[in-house]
Every structure is written in structure tokens, then in C-alpha cells.
Write a protein that holds these residues in place. Structure first.
Motif, short mmCIF file in Angstrom:
data_model
loop_
_atom_site.label_atom_id
_atom_site.label_comp_id
_atom_site.label_asym_id
_atom_site.label_seq_id
_atom_site.Cartn_x
_atom_site.Cartn_y
_atom_site.Cartn_z
N GLY A 79 -6.00 -15.65 -5.17
CA GLY A 79 -6.50 -16.94 -5.19
C GLY A 79 -6.70 -17.35 -3.61
O GLY A 79 -6.97 -16.15 -2.96
N ALA A 80 -6.69 -18.40 -3.46
CA ALA A 80 -6.45 -18.81 -1.73
C ALA A 80 -4.96 -18.58 -1.19
O ALA A 80 -4.72 -19.14 0.03
N TYR A 81 -4.05 -18.14 -1.92
CA TYR A 81 -2.67 -18.13 -1.69
C TYR A 81 -2.22 -16.81 -0.95
O TYR A 81 -1.30 -16.85 -0.36
N GLY A 82 -2.88 -15.88 -1.02
CA GLY A 82 -2.66 -14.49 -0.34
C GLY A 82 -3.12 -13.35 -0.83
O GLY A 82 -4.05 -13.33 -2.03
N MET A 83 -2.52 -12.10 -0.66
CA MET A 83 -3.12 -10.79 -1.54
C MET A 83 -1.72 -9.89 -1.17
O MET A 83 -0.83 -9.96 -0.56
N ILE A 84 -1.95 -8.93 -2.14
CA ILE A 84 -0.94 -7.73 -2.08
C ILE A 84 -1.73 -6.46 -2.03
O ILE A 84 -2.82 -6.22 -2.54
N ALA A 85 -1.17 -5.57 -1.12
CA ALA A 85 -2.06 -4.38 -0.88
C ALA A 85 -1.19 -2.93 -0.89
O ALA A 85 0.06 -3.23 -0.71
N LEU A 86 -1.68 -1.87 -1.62
CA LEU A 86 -1.02 -0.78 -1.77
C LEU A 86 -1.90 0.28 -1.27
O LEU A 86 -3.04 0.19 -1.36
N GLN A 87 -1.43 1.22 -0.58
CA GLN A 87 -2.16 2.25 0.19
C GLN A 87 -1.46 3.71 0.27
O GLN A 87 -0.15 3.87 0.21
N TYR A 88 -2.18 4.77 -0.01
CA TYR A 88 -1.58 6.10 0.24
C TYR A 88 -2.74 6.78 1.27
O TYR A 88 -3.72 6.67 1.21
N ILE A 95 1.35 15.69 5.36
CA ILE A 95 1.84 14.34 5.55
C ILE A 95 1.38 13.37 4.33
O ILE A 95 0.21 13.17 4.26
N HIS A 96 2.36 12.80 3.67
CA HIS A 96 1.94 11.86 2.89
C HIS A 96 2.83 10.56 3.25
O HIS A 96 3.72 10.50 3.49
N SER A 97 1.90 9.60 3.23
CA SER A 97 2.29 8.22 3.63
C SER A 97 2.12 7.13 2.42
O SER A 97 1.00 7.08 2.00
N LEU A 98 2.96 6.32 2.06
CA LEU A 98 3.10 5.35 1.22
C LEU A 98 3.06 4.09 1.91
O LEU A 98 4.33 3.99 2.49
N ARG A 99 2.08 2.98 1.80
CA ARG A 99 2.43 1.80 2.34
C ARG A 99 2.16 0.52 1.47
O ARG A 99 1.37 0.58 0.47
N ALA A 100 3.00 -0.47 1.62
CA ALA A 100 2.67 -1.69 0.86
C ALA A 100 2.77 -2.75 1.73
O ALA A 100 3.57 -3.00 2.76
N GLY A 101 1.90 -3.83 1.54
CA GLY A 101 1.98 -5.08 2.42
C GLY A 101 1.63 -6.51 1.51
O GLY A 101 0.95 -6.07 0.34
N VAL A 102 1.95 -7.58 1.98
CA VAL A 102 1.90 -8.70 1.19
C VAL A 102 1.35 -9.79 2.32
O VAL A 102 1.93 -9.68 3.57
N GLU A 103 0.54 -10.59 2.04
CA GLU A 103 0.20 -11.74 2.88
C GLU A 103 0.09 -13.02 2.02
O GLU A 103 -0.29 -13.04 0.87
N VAL A 104 0.81 -14.10 2.60
CA VAL A 104 1.20 -15.40 1.95
C VAL A 104 0.43 -16.40 2.81
O VAL A 104 0.89 -16.39 4.20
#
Length: 448
Positions: free
Chosen positions: A320-329, A340-349
Motif C-alpha cells: 500500500g502506501a506504507y512501504g515495500m519489500i525487495a528481493l534481488q539476485y 560471483i553470486h549476490s543475494l540482496r534484501a531491502g525494506v522501505e517503511v
């Protein structure tokens, strides 16, 4: 169903492209100089404060200049012009396990600068809505570290040189035995990127972008290796300098099949460039008992140089308007080196309108793997006989930002830690180094 077929077609096309680009990423170097290429090809998660706070997991999010350098399609999400600049303050530290002598450097640098130009008709929701442009600068890597390694075990350098039929004037008498060794290594340099990007927004669902990438790279390494033989000390001094430029392209897309889901994919070709390496050094002793050797230095060496193929895939989930969650390879492929393998995770509130909080974590492997051979120059034209074997790097970060009607201010903190096996020469026992970085990033921007 039509959307699923389209996504499948894009994935298949990217897969074929990766195979072709991997075949193109060939450079004519032997194992001896592979470390030069892997060192310059390494990347760190650096950019705007929001990007750092998300640990770089923004390939599917876009709307940020550092995210655009990873995925040009992210430029399509802009709806107005913007200018942004980011300062990076870092403390780099290296400490050998079991020792208390650490090398620490404090640095200040420009992490990124960008200008976005947005053109289009944002009153409609169908068809071609906008096409945007961005010019940017980004610091991909800063080399600023001092290593101090010490060991009582391992093989000596002198027998290694003798077995390699290296012509030198130093003769170690039989009554002198190897006692200990130490290595001081200082590295400075940077890898910069200058970009020109274009992207389009189609029906607020599909975003496609292309980018031109110009890289400049430089790295200097100043080393002093010391061996103790009873009352005699043997020194190997070396200096190595690398500099070069390269050009590559990037392409990507972001697809929004649902209002709460974004899928992103981007690929960067290997660069086409060149590298000039200059070296110098000598062997010497503290007294005249053992003598001094002046091997023939290698003044300059020019070679082709290619940064690796980079493939990035990501999914972002909007709450919604509260943020987001992201997963990345992310995947990096350099010729003659492991992937090279990279795993990333981020959250925005978003606690209140205009303010956002970010947090992220990333884990990344390296081009080197345990058991890879360490090879010394058989002609000893290069005096830098040391080698680094970085292990997995990890990142943890947080960020706080404010976005107003005309200005934005962001700040982030990142902690990076990594173990590095540092070898004084190919037969030496490794120094187990713990390398850490404390980074503070401050971003200031303007938009209209």
C-alpha cells in the motif's frame, strides 16, 4: 496468459544474450595477472543513501539514480526532473586474526552525482507516457586499505626464487635459517562510472531502458615484504600501478503485472577497454653479508581489459502506501574466474508522508575460490609476489530520508565485513585478515 508468454520470451532472450556476452568476455591474460583483473572487477554497494540503505536491492524499484545505474529501466518511473549528489565517508580497517596491529584509513569521496530530465504526458494511463534521460557519475569501488601481516610459519621466498631459476645475487648461507616473515601492503585507487541513460514508460506497467557506461579504473599497490634469517633481514620492495578505461552498455526492464508487484531484470555487457600496468621493485638486505639484487623491472605492460558481465533480477512487493519489500539476485561472470553470486534484501517503511526508513542486508561471493593456484612471475619481472583471496562479503545497512516538494535529504549507515587470505608469495602460509568498512552516506537532491 499473454503477459506470462511475454515474460517468458524476455527471460529466454536474456538467457541467450548472457551466453553470447559471456563468449565475448575473453581477455588475453594468464593466471599470473588474473589478480589484477579480479581486483579491478570487484564492486561494493555504494550510491545514494536510499540505495545503500536498501543494500542495493532496487533493480525492480527504480526511481533512484543509483538504481538506474543497475537497471536503466528504473529511469522510466521518474515523473519530474531531478538533480542529486551524494558524499561518502568511510573508515576502512584490516586486522590480522590473533594480532593487534591494524591498518586503518579514513576517506571522503563523491559517491554519485546525477541529473534527470523527464518528458512526457502524465495525464494519460495508456500507450507511451514518458521518455526520460539521465547523465550520471558513480563511484563503483574505492581502494583505500592498509594490510599488516605477520607469520612464524610457512616457506621462505629465497628457496622459491632459486627453484624458479631466478637470476639474483643474494645467497642465503646454510647456517642461516628462516625465522619469520611480515608483509606491509598499502592499496589506493578507484573505479568510476560515467553514464548516459534513456528509458520509456508504457502504460505505467512496462518500463524499458538503455544505458551507455564509460569506466575509468586505477589501482596502486605499495608493498614491503620482510624475512628474518637469524641476524639477517631480507626485503622485497614492490610497487604496482594500474590505469585504464572501458566502454560498455546496459539494458533492462521493469514490469508491473499487478499494482503491488514489480519484476525487474537488467544486463550489463563486458566493457571494451585497455589496461596499462607499470611495476618496479628490488630485493635487498639490511647488511652486505647477503648482497643486493636488482632484477630487471617491467616498466609498462598494455593489455585488453574487460569488466565482467552483470545480470540482475529482482522482485519488489509494495505494501500500500506504507512501504515495500525487495528481493534481488545478481550474477557476475568474468572469464577464467568463478561466477560471483549476490543475494540482496531491502525494506522501505513510510511512517508519515514524505519520510521513509530503509534497512537492508546483502551477501556476495568472490571471483576467487579456495584452492586456486597462486603463481609467481617465472621471469621475476614483477616484484609483487603477494596475492589476495577475498572470501564472502556481507553488508548490513539502515537509512533515513525526507522527500519534500522541492528538496530531499537522505542519510545512511553501512557496515561491511569480509575475511581475506593474504599470501606473501605462492608458497607462504596465508595471513587471515578481517577487513571491515564503516560507511556514512549523505545525499542531497532537488526536484520539480
Amino acid at each position: 496468459m499473454r503477459n506470462l508468454r511475454y515474460i517468458g520470451f524476455c527471460i529466454l532472450s536474456v538467457r541467450r544474450t548472457v551466453c553470447v556476452l559471456s563468449a565475448l568476455a575473453v581477455f588475453d591474460v594468464g593466471s599470473l595477472f588474473s589478480q589484477d583483473y579480479t581486483r579491478l572487477s570487484e564492486r561494493t554497494i555504494i550510491g545514494t543513501a536510499r540505495y545503500v540503505g536498501m543494500s542495493g536491492a532496487m533493480t525492480a524499484i527504480g526511481g533512484d539514480p543509483s538504481a538506474v545505474t543497475d537497471n536503466p529501466a528504473g529511469l522510466g518511473l521518474y515523473r519530474r526532473a531531478e538533480a542529486m549528489v551524494t558524499m561518502d565517508i568511510g573508515i576502512d580497517k584490516a586486522l590480522q586474526t590473533g594480532q593487534d596491529q591494524a591498518g586503518k584509513t579514513i576517506r571522503f569521496s563523491l559517491a554519485q552525482a546525477s541529473a534527470v530530465f523527464s518528458l512526457g504526458d502524465f495525464s494519460k494511463d495508456d500507450g507511451l507516457i514518458a521518455y526520460n534521460f539521465m547523465i550520471s557519475y558513480k563511484r563503483h569501488r574505492t581502494f583505500s586499505r592498509d594490510f599488516f601481516g605477520y607469520g612464524k610459519n610457512g616457506a621462505a621466498l629465497a628457496p622459491l626464487l632459486a627453484s624458479a631459476d631466478v637470476e639474483w645475487d643474494i645467497d642465503i648461507p646454510s647456517y642461516l635459517t628462516f625465522d619469520s616473515n611480515a608483509l606491509r601492503l598499502s592499496e589506493r585507487g578507484q573505479v568510476n562510472e560515467f553514464g548516459l541513460d534513456w528509458a520509456m514508460n508504457y502504460s505505467n506497467k512496462l518500463y524499458f531502458g538503455l544505458g551507455l557506461r564509460i569506466h575509468s579504473y586505477s589501482l596502486t599497490e605499495d608493498a614491503l615484504y620482510q624475512e628474518v634469517y637469524g641476524t639477517e633481514w631480507l626485503y622485497n620492495k614492490s610497487y604496482v600501478s594500474h590505469s585504464g578505461v572501458g566502454v560498455g552498455v546496459a539494458a533492462g526492464f521493469i514490469y508491473r503485472p499487478l499494482s503491488w508487484l514489480r519484476l525487474g531484470l537488467a544486463i550489463h555487457t563486458p566493457t571494451i577497454g585497455s589496461l596499462r600496468t607499470s611495476t618496479d621493485g628490488k630485493l635487498q638486505t639490511m647488511t652486505d653479508t647477503l648482497g643486493t639484487s636488482y632484477p630487471r623491472p617491467l616498466s609498462f605492460r598494455d593489455t585488453d581489459f574487460h569488466l565482467p558481465v552483470h545480470l540482475s533480477t529482482s522482485a519488489a512487493f509494495q505494501i500500500g502506501a506504507y512501504g515495500m519489500i525487495a528481493l534481488q539476485y545478481d550474477l557476475y561472470k568474468q572469464q577464467q574466474s568463478p561466477m560471483i553470486h549476490s543475494l540482496r534484501a531491502g525494506v522501505e517503511v513510510i511512517p508519515i508522508m514524505g519520510m521513509y526508513i530503509n534497512a537492508g542486508y546483502a551477501c556476495e561471493s568472490t571471483f576467487k575460490k579456495e584452492g586456486d593456484p597462486i603463481l609467481m612471475d617465472p621471469t621475476f619481472e614483477r616484484q609483487d609476489v603477494y596475492s589476495q583471496f577475498p572470501r564472502t562479503a556481507q553488508y548490513a545497512s539502515v537509512a533515513l530520508g525526507y522527500r519534500g516538494s522541492f528538496i530531499m535529504v537522505q542519510a545512511a549507515y553501512q557496515y561491511r565485513w569480509q575475511h581475506i587470505d593474504l599470501f606473501a608469495h605462492e608458497n607462504a602460509a596465508p595471513y587471515d585478515m578481517n577487513a571491515t568498512t564503516h560507511r556514512i552516506v549523505i545525499t542531497i537532491g532537488w526536484h520539480r
